[in-house]
Design a protein around this motif. Structure first.
Motif, short mmCIF file in Angstrom:
data_model
loop_
_atom_site.label_atom_id
_atom_site.label_comp_id
_atom_site.label_asym_id
_atom_site.label_seq_id
_atom_site.Cartn_x
_atom_site.Cartn_y
_atom_site.Cartn_z
N LYS A 177 0.83 -1.21 0.00
CA LYS A 177 0.00 0.00 0.00
C LYS A 177 0.86 1.26 0.00
O LYS A 177 0.51 2.26 -0.62
CB LYS A 177 -0.93 0.01 1.20
N LEU A 178 1.99 1.22 0.69
CA LEU A 178 2.89 2.37 0.71
C LEU A 178 3.51 2.60 -0.66
O LEU A 178 3.63 3.74 -1.11
CB LEU A 178 3.99 2.17 1.76
N ALA A 199 7.21 11.54 4.32
CA ALA A 199 6.23 10.93 5.22
C ALA A 199 5.97 9.47 4.85
O ALA A 199 5.87 8.60 5.72
CB ALA A 199 4.93 11.72 5.19
N LEU A 200 5.87 9.20 3.55
CA LEU A 200 5.64 7.82 3.12
C LEU A 200 6.88 6.95 3.32
O LEU A 200 6.78 5.79 3.72
CB LEU A 200 5.21 7.79 1.66
N ALA A 201 8.05 7.49 3.06
CA ALA A 201 9.28 6.72 3.22
C ALA A 201 9.54 6.37 4.68
O ALA A 201 10.11 5.32 4.98
CB ALA A 201 10.46 7.49 2.65
N LEU A 261 3.39 5.75 -5.77
CA LEU A 261 3.08 5.85 -7.19
C LEU A 261 2.02 6.93 -7.42
O LEU A 261 2.14 7.74 -8.34
CB LEU A 261 2.61 4.51 -7.74
N VAL A 262 1.00 6.95 -6.59
CA VAL A 262 -0.05 7.97 -6.71
C VAL A 262 0.54 9.36 -6.49
O VAL A 262 0.21 10.30 -7.23
CB VAL A 262 -1.20 7.69 -5.71
N LEU A 263 1.42 9.50 -5.52
CA LEU A 263 2.07 10.79 -5.26
C LEU A 263 2.90 11.22 -6.47
O LEU A 263 2.89 12.39 -6.86
CB LEU A 263 2.95 10.70 -4.02
N THR A 264 3.59 10.29 -7.10
CA THR A 264 4.39 10.60 -8.28
C THR A 264 3.51 11.06 -9.45
O THR A 264 3.81 12.06 -10.11
CB THR A 264 5.22 9.38 -8.71
#
Length: 77
Positions: free
Chosen positions: A5-6, A58-60, A11-14
């Motif tokens: 999910k992360l 934040a995601l990393a 991918l969505v953020l990119t």
């Protein structure tokens, strides 16, 4: 949150960041308007850049550590 999910969120953020930085959308902010002497387009570009950097950080942070040896992970499962 699961690693899968992360990765999907990254991918969505990119894709979202790419859409925000395509020329047709950026040109909307290319107006002769200044805020405190800074052109509006510069504020937009640096704002998008800052949001992408903060979102990525934040995601990393939530990614679990990977084992050094992938074979060791298979042995424990």
């Amino acid at each position: 949150m699961e690693r899968r999910k992360l990765v999907a969120s990254m991918l969505v953020l990119t894709v979202f960041g790419t859409v925000l930085l395509v020329p047709p959308l950026v040109y909307v902010f290319n107006q002769p308007i200044s805020h405190s002497g800074i052109p509006q387009i510069v504020i937009y570009l640096f704002g998008v850049w800052l949001l992408l950097v903060l979102g990525t950080a934040a995601l990393a942070r939530q990614l679990p550590d990977e084992p050094a040896d992938p074979a060791a992970e298979r042995e424990t499962d």
